[in-house]
Write a protein that holds these residues in place. Structure first.
Motif, PDB file in Angstrom:
ATOM      1  N   SER A   1       0.810  -1.208   0.000  1.00  0.00           N
ATOM      2  CA  SER A   1       0.000   0.000   0.000  1.00  0.00           C
ATOM      3  C   SER A   1       0.848   1.265   0.000  1.00  0.00           C
ATOM      4  O   SER A   1       0.448   2.279  -0.534  1.00  0.00           O
ATOM      5  CB  SER A   1      -0.914  -0.007   1.228  1.00  0.00           C
ATOM      6  N   ASN A   2       2.050   1.215   0.593  1.00  0.00           N
ATOM      7  CA  ASN A   2       2.931   2.372   0.614  1.00  0.00           C
ATOM      8  C   ASN A   2       4.166   2.054  -0.208  1.00  0.00           C
ATOM      9  O   ASN A   2       5.058   1.350   0.248  1.00  0.00           O
ATOM     10  CB  ASN A   2       3.321   2.696   2.064  1.00  0.00           C
ATOM     11  N   ARG A   3       4.187   2.544  -1.413  1.00  0.00           N
ATOM     12  CA  ARG A   3       5.280   2.165  -2.317  1.00  0.00           C
ATOM     13  C   ARG A   3       6.486   3.097  -2.210  1.00  0.00           C
ATOM     14  O   ARG A   3       7.525   2.827  -2.793  1.00  0.00           O
ATOM     15  CB  ARG A   3       4.785   2.149  -3.766  1.00  0.00           C
ATOM     16  N   ARG A   4       6.382   4.219  -1.511  1.00  0.00           N
ATOM     17  CA  ARG A   4       7.488   5.149  -1.445  1.00  0.00           C
ATOM     18  C   ARG A   4       8.779   4.540  -0.887  1.00  0.00           C
ATOM     19  O   ARG A   4       9.858   4.824  -1.367  1.00  0.00           O
ATOM     20  CB  ARG A   4       7.081   6.370  -0.620  1.00  0.00           C
ATOM     21  N   PRO A   5       8.707   3.704   0.153  1.00  0.00           N
ATOM     22  CA  PRO A   5       9.948   3.119   0.678  1.00  0.00           C
ATOM     23  C   PRO A   5      10.697   2.252  -0.330  1.00  0.00           C
ATOM     24  O   PRO A   5      11.857   1.907  -0.096  1.00  0.00           O
ATOM     25  CB  PRO A   5       9.469   2.289   1.873  1.00  0.00           C
ATOM     26  N   TRP A   6      10.061   1.908  -1.440  1.00  0.00           N
ATOM     27  CA  TRP A   6      10.748   1.074  -2.423  1.00  0.00           C
ATOM     28  C   TRP A   6      12.001   1.737  -2.980  1.00  0.00           C
ATOM     29  O   TRP A   6      12.933   1.064  -3.385  1.00  0.00           O
ATOM     30  CB  TRP A   6       9.785   0.744  -3.579  1.00  0.00           C
ATOM     31  N   ARG A   7      11.961   3.055  -3.008  1.00  0.00           N
ATOM     32  CA  ARG A   7      13.137   3.733  -3.574  1.00  0.00           C
ATOM     33  C   ARG A   7      14.392   3.418  -2.771  1.00  0.00           C
ATOM     34  O   ARG A   7      15.496   3.382  -3.309  1.00  0.00           O
ATOM     35  CB  ARG A   7      12.912   5.233  -3.621  1.00  0.00           C
ATOM     36  N   TRP A   8      14.227   3.193  -1.453  1.00  0.00           N
ATOM     37  CA  TRP A   8      15.405   2.909  -0.630  1.00  0.00           C
ATOM     38  C   TRP A   8      15.972   1.526  -0.918  1.00  0.00           C
ATOM     39  O   TRP A   8      17.169   1.298  -0.742  1.00  0.00           O
ATOM     40  CB  TRP A   8      15.046   3.054   0.844  1.00  0.00           C
ATOM     41  N   LEU A   9      15.133   0.608  -1.371  1.00  0.00           N
ATOM     42  CA  LEU A   9      15.642  -0.692  -1.795  1.00  0.00           C
ATOM     43  C   LEU A   9      16.542  -0.534  -3.010  1.00  0.00           C
ATOM     44  O   LEU A   9      17.614  -1.136  -3.101  1.00  0.00           O
ATOM     45  CB  LEU A   9      14.469  -1.629  -2.107  1.00  0.00           C
ATOM     46  N   LEU A  10      16.124   0.311  -3.949  1.00  0.00           N
ATOM     47  CA  LEU A  10      16.923   0.559  -5.150  1.00  0.00           C
ATOM     48  C   LEU A  10      18.199   1.329  -4.800  1.00  0.00           C
ATOM     49  O   LEU A  10      19.278   1.024  -5.321  1.00  0.00           O
ATOM     50  CB  LEU A  10      16.092   1.334  -6.176  1.00  0.00           C
ATOM     51  N   VAL A  11      18.051   2.333  -3.934  1.00  0.00           N
ATOM     52  CA  VAL A  11      19.241   3.103  -3.525  1.00  0.00           C
ATOM     53  C   VAL A  11      20.246   2.208  -2.819  1.00  0.00           C
ATOM     54  O   VAL A  11      21.462   2.266  -3.071  1.00  0.00           O
ATOM     55  CB  VAL A  11      18.826   4.279  -2.622  1.00  0.00           C
ATOM     56  N   SER A  12      19.763   1.349  -1.935  1.00  0.00           N
ATOM     57  CA  SER A  12      20.655   0.443  -1.215  1.00  0.00           C
ATOM     58  C   SER A  12      21.375  -0.488  -2.173  1.00  0.00           C
ATOM     59  O   SER A  12      22.582  -0.740  -2.025  1.00  0.00           O
ATOM     60  CB  SER A  12      19.867  -0.368  -0.189  1.00  0.00           C
ATOM     61  N   GLY A  13      20.654  -1.011  -3.179  1.00  0.00           N
ATOM     62  CA  GLY A  13      21.292  -1.883  -4.155  1.00  0.00           C
ATOM     63  C   GLY A  13      22.366  -1.167  -4.935  1.00  0.00           C
ATOM     64  O   GLY A  13      23.464  -1.711  -5.172  1.00  0.00           O
ATOM     65  N   ALA A  14      22.088   0.079  -5.359  1.00  0.00           N
ATOM     66  CA  ALA A  14      23.091   0.840  -6.101  1.00  0.00           C
ATOM     67  C   ALA A  14      24.328   1.106  -5.252  1.00  0.00           C
ATOM     68  O   ALA A  14      25.472   0.979  -5.716  1.00  0.00           O
ATOM     69  CB  ALA A  14      22.480   2.153  -6.588  1.00  0.00           C
ATOM     70  N   LEU A  15      24.113   1.471  -3.993  1.00  0.00           N
ATOM     71  CA  LEU A  15      25.243   1.713  -3.092  1.00  0.00           C
ATOM     72  C   LEU A  15      26.023   0.431  -2.814  1.00  0.00           C
ATOM     73  O   LEU A  15      27.250   0.458  -2.661  1.00  0.00           O
ATOM     74  CB  LEU A  15      24.740   2.316  -1.786  1.00  0.00           C
ATOM     75  N   ALA A  16      25.307  -0.705  -2.754  1.00  0.00           N
ATOM     76  CA  ALA A  16      26.000  -1.985  -2.575  1.00  0.00           C
ATOM     77  C   ALA A  16      26.902  -2.281  -3.759  1.00  0.00           C
ATOM     78  O   ALA A  16      28.026  -2.784  -3.597  1.00  0.00           O
ATOM     79  CB  ALA A  16      24.981  -3.107  -2.384  1.00  0.00           C
ATOM     80  N   GLY A  17      26.431  -1.973  -4.969  1.00  0.00           N
ATOM     81  CA  GLY A  17      27.277  -2.163  -6.147  1.00  0.00           C
ATOM     82  C   GLY A  17      28.536  -1.333  -6.071  1.00  0.00           C
ATOM     83  O   GLY A  17      29.633  -1.803  -6.424  1.00  0.00           O
ATOM     84  N   LEU A  18      28.426  -0.081  -5.612  1.00  0.00           N
ATOM     85  CA  LEU A  18      29.616   0.765  -5.445  1.00  0.00           C
ATOM     86  C   LEU A  18      30.527   0.213  -4.353  1.00  0.00           C
ATOM     87  O   LEU A  18      31.757   0.309  -4.447  1.00  0.00           O
ATOM     88  CB  LEU A  18      29.188   2.194  -5.109  1.00  0.00           C
ATOM     89  N   ALA A  19      29.918  -0.355  -3.302  1.00  0.00           N
ATOM     90  CA  ALA A  19      30.724  -0.964  -2.238  1.00  0.00           C
ATOM     91  C   ALA A  19      31.500  -2.164  -2.768  1.00  0.00           C
ATOM     92  O   ALA A  19      32.684  -2.345  -2.463  1.00  0.00           O
ATOM     93  CB  ALA A  19      29.828  -1.372  -1.070  1.00  0.00           C
TER      94      ALA A  19
END
Length: 819
Positions: A222-240
């Motif tokens: 019902s609240n899709r806004r937090p999904w962006r943090w899943l994508l941000v975390s994945g991108a940052l993990a790739g940089l890590a």
């Protein structure tokens, strides 16, 4: 649930229930301005300690990263993505940052470099970096990590109170360990930063913090806004992952969080597993896109990194070779002890406060706090299982630990234990102020700091060698000096001489470093021998002695201690050290022999002999009968574990220049070189300085005898002053009164000039180039030196170092008509 939830309508309620739309907009503008001002302030606070004094010192590994960055950028410019695989740690973020710094440096110094950019990159050496280049490649790292502190604040602000988030950012901004690693070119700071940012972003995603809201069908959110943090975390993990391979620990950890949180909330696999796959896919996509090698092989590149990390973690050879002479190995306690010593005072107090409040149930930790603690503990255990170890490798646990510490400090400030802001500020800035500009010498004073750290943990990554280098460079004839030191790449930016191994022959100075001494290198006996003497220079940083400079030469390990020559009889020679870098021909020299012996020392003196070098590896019955010098001396116990015999060896004046072998009681010690440093008798003494490299100190002259056919001879006596930097040819020319060459002879001296030792004397015998039938007139015999490859002559200097020509007149020569 979050540590201190910020209600979604906080902004609206901040203006009161009856606030108009324009008033609401004004409040939002004020909040945005305040957030911007906070971000700018944090950025500047993080930037200042990282940016000031960037050229103070060099670390042991940075020269390699400068070289790798140059290779990475060169391959990119050639259009060779596969060539960007310069290291499988993989260090891609580091090489990108280094490439930015190299590009900026070249742009600023292009006129003086006077070479195409790709050629300049290819010319950078792997183990030496100029100080200016080093500063340039550090700047991108400084800016990135300063921005990282701001990002940490904003991510933490969504998980905890504003006060705790601000404390968290300030702890990181002023943490000596994080500052030290974020102002050098390396891969520890990017790895720690991106792992921490990825972790905090992931804990805000809908699969980590209980924000799952099932609306009818379980597959809908019902609240899709937090999904962006899943994508941000994945991108940052790739940089890590692109920063350093231990960052792959994020994969099992986020899986663990997703699994446990899903079970806690009763979510089926088909709901949480696809989200986890999306996280991994985003991380892999960033990994493949940012690394040019991934463009060609998006699957093979990450596999190669993981495979290399596994090999490195399971390789015990390096661990077995690691010396622990003055510090314990610690085992499973390695990272807890090393990490505790690197915690800042305020962070340590904050962690203790958080633990105390939690254990006494005066603070109920949120799920996010629990996961932060679990991450720090599991990552520490993960790193402990690996082979290579360093206090730098624990940095990815810092954001988790410091957010907990900030939470503990905030809880204490809100409780009955009020903490004054002035005290917080003092404890915050004290560690970086007392360790500026190195920061690496910081060790937690709550654990004893400089009093206990040298006894428990290994210390030193090159800091302090800058002071050694500057001291050496202030010595007379510094460019000609030969110095023995570990961590040569940390010394060479500040020293113009040559840096060799600490056991090399012909050294003018020996530098011992704290970490080397703690490991027992090159051997405990050699270290005891040097430490029994008074050093010429001792470098202290933050109350810890880091480096010691001793006069050369080095103490060299004895061949008799090598398994191939060890006969297993005590006393056994372990090392030897002449009092001069070379055996001085025609002079007496002291030679110390270091021994391993029992409690009772022999009463019979040991016998030191100088023999042909080949005798070192021959069996006793096969050795040459020639013996050039010998000396006997008794063994003496100077200190616990230090037994020495001192021999006075008289070197014959007619001994030829060359290599010889030292043996004691028939057992091989090692090879030494004999050189001449005294000037022989002269007919004419001179002081002709050619280019500050070679000096003509005089000559002897045997004139020709007419009608006998005997040619004249000239013995030129040269001296390195202090040392020649190339091979020069000596010219001896006969010129007429107009300066025109009549005859001459050009030839190399008996030993190439580049091989002369500092201050060495070389006798160069020449036949006078005078023809039999010269026309009557006045002539001059002139001498000089030139490079055969370029024809360039060495200038002749006067006493002030001003060039006054390129040759020296030795003899006038006249031919008259005999009637």
């Amino acid at each position: 649930m979050p540590l201190d939830p910020l209600p979604a309508d906080a902004v609206g309620r901040a203006g009161g229930p009856g606030l108009s739309r324009s008033g609401q907009t004004s409040v939002e503008t004020q909040n945005a301005y305040r957030a911007g001002a906070t971000s700018l302030g944090l950025f500047l606070l993080a930037l200042i300690p990282r940016a000031v004094g960037l050229g103070t010192f060099a670390t042991a590994d940075e020269a390699k990263w400068v070289y790798r960055s140059a290779q990475f950028l060169g391959a990119l410019l050639r259009g060779d993505p596969a060539g960007t695989v310069v290291n499988l740690t993989p260090g891609v973020i580091t090489t990108w940052l280094g490439s930015l710094g190299l590009t900026a440096y070249y742009g600023l110094h292009r006129p003086e470099l006077a070479t195409p950019f790709p050629d300049w990159l290819a010319s950078l050496p792997p183990f030496r970096a100029d100080l200016g280049v080093l500063v340039a490649v550090r700047w991108p790292m400084v800016l990135l990590t300063s921005l990282g502190v701001v990002a940490f604040y904003h991510l933490a602000r969504r998980l905890t109170s504003r006060r705790a988030a601000l404390l968290f950012a300030l702890l990181l901004a002023f943490d000596p360990h994080f500052i030290a690693l974020s102002r050098v070119l390396g891969h520890d700071a990017p790895a720690g930063m991106f792992v921490g940012l990825s972790l905090l972003a992931y804990l805000q995603s809908p699969i980590a913090n209980g924000k799952w809201q099932i609306a009818g069908d379980e597959s809908r959110i019902s609240n899709r806004r937090p999904w962006r943090w899943l994508l941000v975390s994945g991108a940052l993990a790739g940089l890590a992952w692109l920063s350093k391979s231990p960052a792959f620990f994020l994969i099992p950890f986020v899986g663990l969080v997703a699994l446990i949180e899903a079970r806690r909330w009763g979510l089926p696999v088909r709901v949480w597993l696809p989200r986890l796959v999306i996280w991994g896919a985003v991380a892999w996509l960033v990994f493949a896109l940012v690394w040019p090698a991934g463009w060609l092989d998006p699957v093979g590149a990450p596999y190669a990194v993981v495979h290399n990390a596994f090999l490195s973690a399971t390789d015990r050879a390096e661990v077995a070779a690691e010396g622990y002479w003055q510090v314990p190995q610690l085992g499973l306690l390695y990272y807890p002890v090393n990490g505790a010593f690197k915690l800042s005072i305020l962070a340590a107090l904050g962690l203790l406060a958080w633990l105390g409040l939690t254990l006494t149930r005066r603070h109920r930790p949120s799920p996010v706090e629990i996961w932060l603690l679990v991450f720090a503990l599991l990552f520490t255990l993960f790193m402990t299982l690996g082979g290579k170890r360093s206090s730098r490798y624990i940095l990815p646990a810092w954001p988790a630990l410091y957010l907990l510490a900030a939470t503990g400090l905030a809880q204490m400030a809100n409780g009955k234990w009020q903490i004054r802001n002035t005290l917080l500020l003092f404890l915050l800035v004290l560690p970086p102020l007392t360790t500026f500009p190195y920061y690496l010498p910081y060790f937690n004073p709550l654990l004893g700091g400089p009093l206990t750290a040298p006894r428990l943990v290994k210390i030193g990554w090159g800091e302090g060698l800058d002071r050694v280098g500057r001291w050496l460079d202030a010595r007379p004839d510094a460019p000609a000096l030969r110095v023995g030191s570990y961590y040569a790449s940390a010394l060479t930016p500040f020293f113009s001489g040559k840096v060799l191994d600490v056991t090399a022959g012909g050294l003018d100075y020996v530098v011992l470093y704290r970490k080397q001494v703690q490991g027992g290198y090159p051997s405990p006996t050699i270290l005891r021998y040097f430490r029994s003497e008074t050093p010429l220079l001792t470098v202290r940083l933050a109350g810890i002695e880091y480096a010691w400079v001793y006069p050369g030469p080095a103490a060299q390990p004895a061949l008799a201690n090598d398994p191939a020559f060890d006969i297993g009889i005590l006393p056994k020679p372990l090392a030897f050290r002449p009092a001069h870098p070379y055996l001085p021909i025609g002079q007496s020299v002291a030679v110390d022999v270091l021994w391993l012996a029992g409690d009772d020392l022999p009463t019979v003196p040991s016998r030191l002999t100088l023999q042909p070098a080949d005798d070192l590896t021959r069996r006793p019955g096969e050795r040459s009968p020639r013996m050039f010098a010998e000396s006997s001396a008794r063994l003496e116990r100077r200190a616990e574990g230090l037994i020495v015999s001192r021999h006075q060896l008289a070197i014959p004046p007619d001994l030829p220049r060359g290599r010889y072998g030292l043996l004691v009681d028939g057992r091989p010690l090692g090879e030494v070189e004999a050189r001449r440093f005294t000037v022989p008798p002269l007919d004419e003494r001179l002081d002709a300085n050619f280019g500050g490299q070679v000096r003509l100190v005089g000559y002897t002259y045997d004139p020709p005898v007419p009608w006998t056919g005997r040619q004249g001879r000239l013995r030129l006596v040269w001296q390195a002053a202090p040392r020649a930097w190339a091979d020069y040819t000596v010219f001896l020319h006969l010129v007429d009164s107009t300066g025109e060459r009549v005859s001459g002879a050009d030839a190399q001296p008996p030993v190439p000039t580049s091989q002369w030792a500092r201050g060495e004397v070389v006798v160069d015998e020449r036949v006078l180039p005078i023809p039999d039938h010269l026309p009557p007139g006045d002539y001059r015999l002139v001498v000089g030196l030139y490079r055969a490859d370029t024809g360039e002559r060495l200038p002749l200097w006067d006493a002030a170092g001003t060039p006054v020509g390129d040759s020296l007149t030795l003899l006038p020569y006249s031919v008259t008509v005999v009637e």
